[in-house]
Design a protein around this motif. Structure first.
Motif, PDB file in Angstrom:
ATOM      1  N   LEU A 158       0.832  -1.215   0.000  1.00  0.00           N
ATOM      2  CA  LEU A 158       0.000   0.000   0.000  1.00  0.00           C
ATOM      3  C   LEU A 158       0.863   1.260   0.000  1.00  0.00           C
ATOM      4  O   LEU A 158       0.519   2.259  -0.652  1.00  0.00           O
ATOM      5  N   MET A 159       1.973   1.225   0.700  1.00  0.00           N
ATOM      6  CA  MET A 159       2.881   2.372   0.681  1.00  0.00           C
ATOM      7  C   MET A 159       3.462   2.581  -0.713  1.00  0.00           C
ATOM      8  O   MET A 159       3.587   3.716  -1.193  1.00  0.00           O
ATOM      9  N   LEU A 160       3.793   1.480  -1.373  1.00  0.00           N
ATOM     10  CA  LEU A 160       4.300   1.574  -2.749  1.00  0.00           C
ATOM     11  C   LEU A 160       3.262   2.189  -3.677  1.00  0.00           C
ATOM     12  O   LEU A 160       3.577   3.071  -4.491  1.00  0.00           O
ATOM     13  N   LEU A 161       2.014   1.747  -3.561  1.00  0.00           N
ATOM     14  CA  LEU A 161       0.946   2.309  -4.398  1.00  0.00           C
ATOM     15  C   LEU A 161       0.720   3.783  -4.072  1.00  0.00           C
ATOM     16  O   LEU A 161       0.444   4.589  -4.976  1.00  0.00           O
ATOM     17  N   GLY A 162       0.824   4.140  -2.795  1.00  0.00           N
ATOM     18  CA  GLY A 162       0.643   5.541  -2.421  1.00  0.00           C
ATOM     19  C   GLY A 162       1.705   6.440  -3.010  1.00  0.00           C
ATOM     20  O   GLY A 162       1.413   7.545  -3.486  1.00  0.00           O
ATOM     21  N   ILE A 163       2.958   5.987  -3.005  1.00  0.00           N
ATOM     22  CA  ILE A 163       4.038   6.781  -3.593  1.00  0.00           C
ATOM     23  C   ILE A 163       3.869   6.866  -5.110  1.00  0.00           C
ATOM     24  O   ILE A 163       4.071   7.922  -5.721  1.00  0.00           O
ATOM     25  N   ALA A 164       3.486   5.755  -5.738  1.00  0.00           N
ATOM     26  CA  ALA A 164       3.350   5.727  -7.198  1.00  0.00           C
ATOM     27  C   ALA A 164       2.174   6.558  -7.691  1.00  0.00           C
ATOM     28  O   ALA A 164       2.135   6.907  -8.884  1.00  0.00           O
ATOM     29  N   TRP A 177      -5.899   7.716 -10.054  1.00  0.00           N
ATOM     30  CA  TRP A 177      -6.168   6.310  -9.728  1.00  0.00           C
ATOM     31  C   TRP A 177      -5.825   5.977  -8.283  1.00  0.00           C
ATOM     32  O   TRP A 177      -5.865   4.807  -7.901  1.00  0.00           O
ATOM     33  N   ARG A 178      -5.494   6.959  -7.489  1.00  0.00           N
ATOM     34  CA  ARG A 178      -4.996   6.696  -6.128  1.00  0.00           C
ATOM     35  C   ARG A 178      -6.019   5.923  -5.287  1.00  0.00           C
ATOM     36  O   ARG A 178      -5.691   4.916  -4.654  1.00  0.00           O
ATOM     37  N   MET A 179      -7.259   6.374  -5.265  1.00  0.00           N
ATOM     38  CA  MET A 179      -8.278   5.727  -4.443  1.00  0.00           C
ATOM     39  C   MET A 179      -8.567   4.313  -4.933  1.00  0.00           C
ATOM     40  O   MET A 179      -8.676   3.372  -4.134  1.00  0.00           O
ATOM     41  N   LYS A 180      -8.663   4.139  -6.234  1.00  0.00           N
ATOM     42  CA  LYS A 180      -8.988   2.810  -6.785  1.00  0.00           C
ATOM     43  C   LYS A 180      -7.856   1.828  -6.524  1.00  0.00           C
ATOM     44  O   LYS A 180      -8.104   0.664  -6.178  1.00  0.00           O
ATOM     45  N   PHE A 181      -6.620   2.249  -6.692  1.00  0.00           N
ATOM     46  CA  PHE A 181      -5.491   1.356  -6.430  1.00  0.00           C
ATOM     47  C   PHE A 181      -5.398   1.010  -4.943  1.00  0.00           C
ATOM     48  O   PHE A 181      -5.074  -0.120  -4.582  1.00  0.00           O
ATOM     49  N   THR A 182      -5.690   1.990  -4.086  1.00  0.00           N
ATOM     50  CA  THR A 182      -5.666   1.718  -2.648  1.00  0.00           C
ATOM     51  C   THR A 182      -6.735   0.701  -2.261  1.00  0.00           C
ATOM     52  O   THR A 182      -6.485  -0.215  -1.475  1.00  0.00           O
ATOM     53  N   LEU A 183      -7.924   0.832  -2.840  1.00  0.00           N
ATOM     54  CA  LEU A 183      -8.983  -0.146  -2.575  1.00  0.00           C
ATOM     55  C   LEU A 183      -8.597  -1.528  -3.083  1.00  0.00           C
ATOM     56  O   LEU A 183      -8.911  -2.541  -2.436  1.00  0.00           O
ATOM     57  N   ALA A 184      -7.923  -1.577  -4.227  1.00  0.00           N
ATOM     58  CA  ALA A 184      -7.469  -2.872  -4.748  1.00  0.00           C
ATOM     59  C   ALA A 184      -6.451  -3.514  -3.811  1.00  0.00           C
ATOM     60  O   ALA A 184      -6.502  -4.728  -3.542  1.00  0.00           O
ATOM     61  N   GLY A 185      -5.518  -2.713  -3.281  1.00  0.00           N
ATOM     62  CA  GLY A 185      -4.548  -3.245  -2.331  1.00  0.00           C
ATOM     63  C   GLY A 185      -5.207  -3.712  -1.045  1.00  0.00           C
ATOM     64  O   GLY A 185      -4.842  -4.764  -0.487  1.00  0.00           O
ATOM     65  N   LEU A 186      -6.202  -2.962  -0.545  1.00  0.00           N
ATOM     66  CA  LEU A 186      -6.912  -3.372   0.659  1.00  0.00           C
ATOM     67  C   LEU A 186      -7.722  -4.640   0.423  1.00  0.00           C
ATOM     68  O   LEU A 186      -7.797  -5.517   1.300  1.00  0.00           O
ATOM     69  N   ALA A 187      -8.337  -4.748  -0.756  1.00  0.00           N
ATOM     70  CA  ALA A 187      -9.090  -5.969  -1.077  1.00  0.00           C
ATOM     71  C   ALA A 187      -8.166  -7.174  -1.139  1.00  0.00           C
ATOM     72  O   ALA A 187      -8.517  -8.273  -0.673  1.00  0.00           O
ATOM     73  N   ILE A 237      -1.120  -4.761 -13.327  1.00  0.00           N
ATOM     74  CA  ILE A 237      -2.387  -4.189 -13.799  1.00  0.00           C
ATOM     75  C   ILE A 237      -2.419  -2.680 -13.541  1.00  0.00           C
ATOM     76  O   ILE A 237      -2.841  -1.889 -14.408  1.00  0.00           O
ATOM     77  N   CYS A 238      -1.967  -2.252 -12.372  1.00  0.00           N
ATOM     78  CA  CYS A 238      -1.933  -0.816 -12.056  1.00  0.00           C
ATOM     79  C   CYS A 238      -1.011  -0.068 -13.017  1.00  0.00           C
ATOM     80  O   CYS A 238      -1.350   1.028 -13.494  1.00  0.00           O
TER      81      CYS A 238
END
Length: 365
Positions: A158-164, A177-187, A237-238
Protein backbone atom coordinates in the motif's frame (compact mmCIF):
# COMPACT_ATOMS: atom_id res chain seq x y z
CA UNK A 1 -38.91 -17.87 -15.91
CA UNK A 2 -36.14 -16.32 -17.98
CA UNK A 3 -38.63 -14.85 -20.45
CA UNK A 4 -40.62 -13.33 -17.61
CA UNK A 5 -37.53 -11.70 -16.14
CA UNK A 6 -36.53 -10.39 -19.57
CA UNK A 7 -39.98 -8.89 -20.11
CA UNK A 8 -39.92 -7.30 -16.65
CA UNK A 9 -36.39 -5.89 -16.66
CA UNK A 10 -36.03 -5.29 -20.41
CA UNK A 11 -37.71 -1.86 -20.58
CA UNK A 12 -35.48 -0.69 -17.69
CA UNK A 13 -32.15 -2.17 -18.76
CA UNK A 14 -32.34 -1.63 -22.53
CA UNK A 15 -32.36 2.22 -22.46
CA UNK A 16 -29.48 2.18 -19.98
CA UNK A 17 -27.45 -0.12 -22.21
CA UNK A 18 -28.13 2.08 -25.24
CA UNK A 19 -27.11 5.24 -23.34
CA UNK A 20 -23.94 3.53 -22.08
CA UNK A 21 -23.07 2.47 -25.63
CA UNK A 22 -23.62 5.99 -26.97
CA UNK A 23 -21.57 7.60 -24.21
CA UNK A 24 -18.77 5.11 -24.91
CA UNK A 25 -18.81 5.99 -28.62
CA UNK A 26 -18.77 9.72 -27.82
CA UNK A 27 -15.84 9.31 -25.42
CA UNK A 28 -13.90 7.29 -28.00
CA UNK A 29 -14.64 9.86 -30.73
CA UNK A 30 -13.61 12.79 -28.52
CA UNK A 31 -10.47 11.09 -27.27
CA UNK A 32 -7.29 12.87 -28.38
CA UNK A 33 -4.65 10.95 -30.34
CA UNK A 34 -2.09 8.90 -28.38
CA UNK A 35 0.90 10.79 -27.08
CA UNK A 36 4.32 9.83 -25.68
CA UNK A 37 4.48 8.96 -22.01
CA UNK A 38 4.97 12.15 -19.93
CA UNK A 39 7.79 12.34 -17.41
CA UNK A 40 5.61 12.30 -14.25
CA UNK A 41 3.68 9.09 -15.06
CA UNK A 42 7.01 7.61 -16.16
CA UNK A 43 8.26 8.04 -12.60
CA UNK A 44 5.17 6.21 -11.33
CA UNK A 45 5.86 3.33 -13.70
CA UNK A 46 9.48 3.18 -12.55
CA UNK A 47 8.36 2.95 -8.91
CA UNK A 48 5.88 0.20 -9.74
CA UNK A 49 8.51 -1.63 -11.78
CA UNK A 50 10.85 -1.63 -8.79
CA UNK A 51 8.06 -3.07 -6.62
CA UNK A 52 7.25 -5.69 -9.25
CA UNK A 53 10.85 -6.88 -9.39
CA UNK A 54 11.13 -6.99 -5.58
CA UNK A 55 7.94 -8.99 -4.99
CA UNK A 56 8.66 -11.23 -7.96
CA UNK A 57 11.96 -12.22 -6.37
CA UNK A 58 10.13 -12.97 -3.11
CA UNK A 59 7.76 -15.30 -4.98
CA UNK A 60 10.60 -17.52 -6.22
CA UNK A 61 11.00 -20.75 -4.19
CA UNK A 62 14.81 -20.42 -4.10
CA UNK A 63 14.99 -16.86 -2.72
CA UNK A 64 16.78 -16.44 0.66
CA UNK A 65 13.49 -15.71 2.49
CA UNK A 66 11.56 -18.63 1.01
CA UNK A 67 10.02 -21.01 3.58
CA UNK A 68 11.60 -24.36 4.37
CA UNK A 69 10.14 -27.27 2.39
CA UNK A 70 7.15 -28.98 3.95
CA UNK A 71 8.61 -31.87 5.94
CA UNK A 72 5.58 -34.08 5.18
CA UNK A 73 6.09 -33.69 1.45
CA UNK A 74 9.89 -33.81 1.76
CA UNK A 75 9.86 -37.07 3.71
CA UNK A 76 6.72 -38.44 1.98
CA UNK A 77 5.02 -38.85 5.33
CA UNK A 78 1.32 -38.96 6.09
CA UNK A 79 -0.69 -37.13 8.73
CA UNK A 80 -0.74 -40.23 10.92
CA UNK A 81 2.97 -41.01 10.53
CA UNK A 82 4.73 -41.10 13.92
CA UNK A 83 6.89 -38.11 14.75
CA UNK A 84 10.05 -40.15 15.26
CA UNK A 85 9.66 -41.75 11.83
CA UNK A 86 9.17 -38.34 10.18
CA UNK A 87 12.32 -36.86 11.69
CA UNK A 88 14.38 -40.00 11.09
CA UNK A 89 13.51 -39.57 7.44
CA UNK A 90 14.22 -35.83 7.67
CA UNK A 91 17.73 -36.49 9.04
CA UNK A 92 18.67 -38.05 5.70
CA UNK A 93 18.27 -34.62 4.06
CA UNK A 94 20.44 -32.85 6.64
CA UNK A 95 24.25 -32.53 6.60
CA UNK A 96 25.94 -35.57 8.18
CA UNK A 97 22.46 -37.03 8.84
CA UNK A 98 22.13 -34.79 11.91
CA UNK A 99 19.08 -32.75 12.80
CA UNK A 100 19.57 -29.05 13.51
CA UNK A 101 18.53 -27.26 16.68
CA UNK A 102 15.38 -25.97 14.91
CA UNK A 103 14.53 -29.51 13.81
CA UNK A 104 14.80 -30.74 17.39
CA UNK A 105 12.51 -27.98 18.64
CA UNK A 106 10.01 -28.76 15.91
CA UNK A 107 10.18 -32.48 16.75
CA UNK A 108 9.30 -31.72 20.36
CA UNK A 109 6.23 -29.73 19.28
CA UNK A 110 4.94 -31.79 16.35
CA UNK A 111 3.42 -34.54 18.48
CA UNK A 112 -0.35 -34.14 18.00
CA UNK A 113 -2.87 -33.60 15.22
CA UNK A 114 -3.53 -30.05 16.48
CA UNK A 115 0.17 -29.21 16.30
CA UNK A 116 0.34 -30.57 12.76
CA UNK A 117 -2.66 -28.41 11.81
CA UNK A 118 -0.84 -25.36 13.17
CA UNK A 119 2.35 -26.34 11.30
CA UNK A 120 0.55 -26.76 7.98
CA UNK A 121 -1.45 -23.51 8.38
CA UNK A 122 0.87 -21.06 10.12
CA UNK A 123 4.32 -22.56 9.59
CA UNK A 124 7.06 -23.86 11.88
CA UNK A 125 7.91 -20.46 13.38
CA UNK A 126 4.44 -20.01 14.86
CA UNK A 127 4.44 -23.54 16.23
CA UNK A 128 7.87 -23.24 17.87
CA UNK A 129 8.11 -19.58 18.91
CA UNK A 130 4.62 -18.55 20.03
CA UNK A 131 4.53 -18.52 23.86
CA UNK A 132 0.89 -17.54 24.40
CA UNK A 133 -0.72 -19.77 21.77
CA UNK A 134 -2.90 -22.80 22.39
CA UNK A 135 -3.83 -25.73 20.15
CA UNK A 136 -7.41 -25.44 21.35
CA UNK A 137 -7.72 -21.84 20.11
CA UNK A 138 -6.22 -21.31 16.65
CA UNK A 139 -7.07 -17.59 16.88
CA UNK A 140 -4.03 -17.16 19.12
CA UNK A 141 -1.79 -18.52 16.37
CA UNK A 142 -3.59 -16.28 13.88
CA UNK A 143 -2.79 -13.22 15.99
CA UNK A 144 0.85 -14.26 16.13
CA UNK A 145 0.99 -14.95 12.38
CA UNK A 146 -0.82 -11.92 10.93
CA UNK A 147 1.38 -8.92 11.85
CA UNK A 148 4.69 -9.91 10.23
CA UNK A 149 3.62 -12.50 7.68
CA UNK A 150 0.46 -10.89 6.24
CA UNK A 151 -0.01 -7.28 7.31
CA UNK A 152 3.59 -6.15 6.88
CA UNK A 153 3.88 -7.16 3.18
CA UNK A 154 0.51 -5.62 2.37
CA UNK A 155 1.35 -2.40 4.23
CA UNK A 156 4.54 -2.17 2.19
CA UNK A 157 2.48 -2.74 -0.95
CA UNK A 158 0.00 0.00 0.00
CA UNK A 159 2.88 2.37 0.68
CA UNK A 160 4.30 1.57 -2.75
CA UNK A 161 0.95 2.31 -4.40
CA UNK A 162 0.64 5.54 -2.42
CA UNK A 163 4.04 6.78 -3.59
CA UNK A 164 3.35 5.73 -7.20
CA UNK A 165 0.07 7.68 -7.24
CA UNK A 166 1.27 10.76 -5.37
CA UNK A 167 0.51 13.89 -7.39
CA UNK A 168 3.83 15.70 -6.65
CA UNK A 169 5.77 12.64 -7.81
CA UNK A 170 3.62 10.93 -10.42
CA UNK A 171 1.49 13.80 -11.75
CA UNK A 172 -2.23 14.11 -12.36
CA UNK A 173 -2.48 11.09 -14.68
CA UNK A 174 -1.41 8.65 -11.95
CA UNK A 175 -2.95 10.52 -8.99
CA UNK A 176 -6.48 10.08 -10.39
CA UNK A 177 -6.17 6.31 -9.73
CA UNK A 178 -5.00 6.70 -6.13
CA UNK A 179 -8.28 5.73 -4.44
CA UNK A 180 -8.99 2.81 -6.78
CA UNK A 181 -5.49 1.36 -6.43
CA UNK A 182 -5.67 1.72 -2.65
CA UNK A 183 -8.98 -0.15 -2.57
CA UNK A 184 -7.47 -2.87 -4.75
CA UNK A 185 -4.55 -3.25 -2.33
CA UNK A 186 -6.91 -3.37 0.66
CA UNK A 187 -9.09 -5.97 -1.08
CA UNK A 188 -6.01 -8.09 -1.75
CA UNK A 189 -5.04 -7.90 1.93
CA UNK A 190 -8.59 -8.75 3.05
CA UNK A 191 -8.67 -11.84 0.81
CA UNK A 192 -5.32 -12.94 2.20
CA UNK A 193 -6.50 -12.57 5.81
CA UNK A 194 -9.78 -14.36 5.01
CA UNK A 195 -7.99 -17.36 3.53
CA UNK A 196 -5.62 -17.70 6.47
CA UNK A 197 -8.38 -17.23 9.04
CA UNK A 198 -10.92 -19.67 7.55
CA UNK A 199 -8.93 -22.45 5.91
CA UNK A 200 -8.41 -25.67 7.85
CA UNK A 201 -5.32 -27.48 6.60
CA UNK A 202 -6.68 -30.87 7.75
CA UNK A 203 -10.47 -30.73 7.43
CA UNK A 204 -10.17 -28.79 4.18
CA UNK A 205 -7.66 -31.25 2.69
CA UNK A 206 -8.69 -33.88 0.10
CA UNK A 207 -10.10 -37.16 1.36
CA UNK A 208 -6.95 -39.05 0.34
CA UNK A 209 -4.88 -36.82 2.64
CA UNK A 210 -7.26 -37.20 5.57
CA UNK A 211 -7.33 -40.96 5.05
CA UNK A 212 -3.55 -41.07 5.29
CA UNK A 213 -2.96 -42.04 1.67
CA UNK A 214 -1.04 -38.94 0.54
CA UNK A 215 1.22 -36.39 2.23
CA UNK A 216 -0.58 -33.17 3.25
CA UNK A 217 0.22 -29.89 1.53
CA UNK A 218 1.33 -26.85 3.52
CA UNK A 219 -0.92 -23.81 3.23
CA UNK A 220 1.84 -21.76 4.85
CA UNK A 221 4.34 -22.63 2.09
CA UNK A 222 1.87 -22.04 -0.71
CA UNK A 223 0.56 -18.71 0.57
CA UNK A 224 4.04 -17.42 1.43
CA UNK A 225 5.03 -17.74 -2.25
CA UNK A 226 1.67 -16.86 -3.79
CA UNK A 227 1.23 -13.68 -1.71
CA UNK A 228 4.04 -11.68 -3.43
CA UNK A 229 3.00 -13.15 -6.78
CA UNK A 230 -0.53 -11.79 -6.30
CA UNK A 231 0.97 -8.40 -5.43
CA UNK A 232 3.04 -8.57 -8.64
CA UNK A 233 -0.11 -9.20 -10.71
CA UNK A 234 -1.86 -6.28 -8.99
CA UNK A 235 1.06 -3.93 -9.66
CA UNK A 236 1.31 -5.01 -13.32
CA UNK A 237 -2.39 -4.19 -13.80
CA UNK A 238 -1.93 -0.82 -12.06
CA UNK A 239 1.09 0.01 -14.23
CA UNK A 240 -0.84 -0.91 -17.39
CA UNK A 241 -3.75 1.33 -16.36
CA UNK A 242 -1.43 4.28 -15.69
CA UNK A 243 0.32 3.80 -19.03
CA UNK A 244 -2.95 3.57 -20.97
CA UNK A 245 -4.45 6.65 -19.31
CA UNK A 246 -1.26 8.75 -19.42
CA UNK A 247 -0.76 8.13 -23.15
CA UNK A 248 -4.47 8.78 -23.97
CA UNK A 249 -4.91 5.27 -25.32
CA UNK A 250 -7.71 4.40 -22.89
CA UNK A 251 -9.44 5.70 -19.77
CA UNK A 252 -9.17 9.24 -21.15
CA UNK A 253 -10.60 11.88 -18.85
CA UNK A 254 -10.62 15.54 -19.92
CA UNK A 255 -8.99 17.89 -17.42
CA UNK A 256 -11.24 19.81 -15.07
CA UNK A 257 -11.91 23.53 -15.53
CA UNK A 258 -9.55 24.45 -12.70
CA UNK A 259 -6.76 22.33 -14.20
CA UNK A 260 -7.31 23.96 -17.60
CA UNK A 261 -7.08 27.42 -16.04
CA UNK A 262 -3.91 26.43 -14.16
CA UNK A 263 -2.42 25.08 -17.39
CA UNK A 264 -3.25 28.30 -19.27
CA UNK A 265 -1.73 30.40 -16.48
CA UNK A 266 1.41 28.25 -16.51
CA UNK A 267 1.73 28.72 -20.28
CA UNK A 268 1.32 32.51 -19.95
CA UNK A 269 3.87 32.70 -17.16
CA UNK A 270 6.33 30.60 -19.16
CA UNK A 271 5.81 32.80 -22.22
CA UNK A 272 6.42 35.94 -20.16
CA UNK A 273 9.57 34.44 -18.67
CA UNK A 274 10.89 33.55 -22.12
CA UNK A 275 10.13 37.03 -23.42
CA UNK A 276 11.79 38.65 -20.42
CA UNK A 277 14.86 36.48 -20.94
CA UNK A 278 15.11 37.49 -24.61
CA UNK A 279 14.67 41.18 -23.84
CA UNK A 280 17.27 40.98 -21.10
CA UNK A 281 19.71 39.25 -23.47
CA UNK A 282 19.10 41.94 -26.10
CA UNK A 283 19.65 44.66 -23.52
CA UNK A 284 22.88 43.07 -22.30
CA UNK A 285 24.16 42.78 -25.87
CA UNK A 286 23.27 46.41 -26.62
CA UNK A 287 24.98 47.61 -23.43
CA UNK A 288 28.08 45.63 -24.32
CA UNK A 289 28.24 47.28 -27.76
CA UNK A 290 27.64 50.79 -26.41
CA UNK A 291 30.24 50.50 -23.64
CA UNK A 292 33.00 49.30 -26.00
CA UNK A 293 34.50 52.22 -27.99
CA UNK A 294 35.55 50.18 -31.01
CA UNK A 295 32.22 48.36 -31.26
CA UNK A 296 30.36 51.66 -30.82
CA UNK A 297 32.27 53.24 -33.70
CA UNK A 298 31.63 50.25 -35.95
CA UNK A 299 27.94 50.32 -35.02
CA UNK A 300 27.67 54.07 -35.78
CA UNK A 301 29.48 53.59 -39.08
CA UNK A 302 27.12 50.79 -40.05
CA UNK A 303 24.00 52.82 -39.42
CA UNK A 304 25.41 55.91 -41.17
CA UNK A 305 26.21 53.74 -44.19
CA UNK A 306 22.72 52.21 -44.16
CA UNK A 307 21.11 55.64 -43.89
CA UNK A 308 23.19 56.91 -46.79
CA UNK A 309 22.34 53.87 -48.93
CA UNK A 310 18.64 54.48 -48.39
CA UNK A 311 18.95 58.21 -49.06
CA UNK A 312 18.16 59.26 -52.69
CA UNK A 313 21.16 61.57 -52.73
CA UNK A 314 23.43 59.29 -50.76
CA UNK A 315 24.30 62.06 -48.29
CA UNK A 316 25.39 61.23 -44.78
CA UNK A 317 24.99 63.38 -41.72
CA UNK A 318 28.62 64.52 -42.13
CA UNK A 319 28.13 65.81 -45.70
CA UNK A 320 29.80 62.84 -47.40
CA UNK A 321 28.44 61.44 -50.69
CA UNK A 322 28.22 57.63 -50.91
CA UNK A 323 27.26 55.58 -53.93
CA UNK A 324 24.00 53.66 -53.39
CA UNK A 325 24.88 50.04 -54.09
CA UNK A 326 21.29 49.18 -54.96
CA UNK A 327 21.40 51.64 -57.89
CA UNK A 328 24.45 50.11 -59.54
CA UNK A 329 23.74 48.52 -62.90
CA UNK A 330 25.27 45.14 -62.08
CA UNK A 331 23.34 44.86 -58.80
CA UNK A 332 20.11 45.81 -60.52
CA UNK A 333 20.62 43.10 -63.18
CA UNK A 334 21.38 40.49 -60.50
CA UNK A 335 18.24 41.46 -58.56
CA UNK A 336 16.15 41.19 -61.72
CA UNK A 337 17.49 37.70 -62.47
CA UNK A 338 16.87 36.58 -58.87
CA UNK A 339 13.30 37.88 -58.84
CA UNK A 340 12.70 36.12 -62.17
CA UNK A 341 13.73 32.79 -60.62
CA UNK A 342 17.14 32.63 -62.24
CA UNK A 343 20.55 32.35 -60.64
CA UNK A 344 19.82 29.23 -58.54
CA UNK A 345 18.05 31.10 -55.71
CA UNK A 346 14.83 29.52 -54.41
CA UNK A 347 12.82 32.53 -53.30
CA UNK A 348 10.02 30.39 -51.83
CA UNK A 349 12.42 28.46 -49.62
CA UNK A 350 14.18 31.71 -48.72
CA UNK A 351 10.87 33.14 -47.60
CA UNK A 352 10.13 30.04 -45.51
CA UNK A 353 13.55 30.25 -43.86
CA UNK A 354 13.07 33.94 -43.14
CA UNK A 355 9.62 33.25 -41.66
CA UNK A 356 11.02 30.48 -39.42
CA UNK A 357 13.78 32.80 -38.27
CA UNK A 358 11.33 35.57 -37.38
CA UNK A 359 9.03 33.16 -35.53
CA UNK A 360 11.96 31.76 -33.57
CA UNK A 361 13.13 35.21 -32.55
CA UNK A 362 9.66 36.50 -31.64
CA UNK A 363 8.40 33.28 -30.02
CA UNK A 364 6.36 34.07 -26.92
CA UNK A 365 5.94 37.77 -27.75
Amino acid sequence: MGDSLLIFFGPVLLPRLINAYRSLRVSIASRPPPRPLPAAPGRALNILFGGIVFFLLLSLPFNPHAPEPNIFALTRSRLNTPTDVIFNRLARFRPDNLLSHTDNLLQSKLTSLGARRVYLTFGPDALVSCQFCSYDDLTTYLMYYLPFHVLLPHLGHLMLLGIATSAPIAGREAARWRMKFTLAGLALAAIDVYIIATYDAINGAPLSVRAGQKPPTSLYNQVTLLRPLAIVVCDVICAAIIWLSATNRFFFKPPAVGEQIDGAIDMVVKSLKDTTTKLHASSVTRNAVVRDKELKNRDDLYWRTMAASESPTGETGEGQILNNIWEEEEVARAMSRAMAGQGGIDLAQLGVNANDFVQGVTEGL
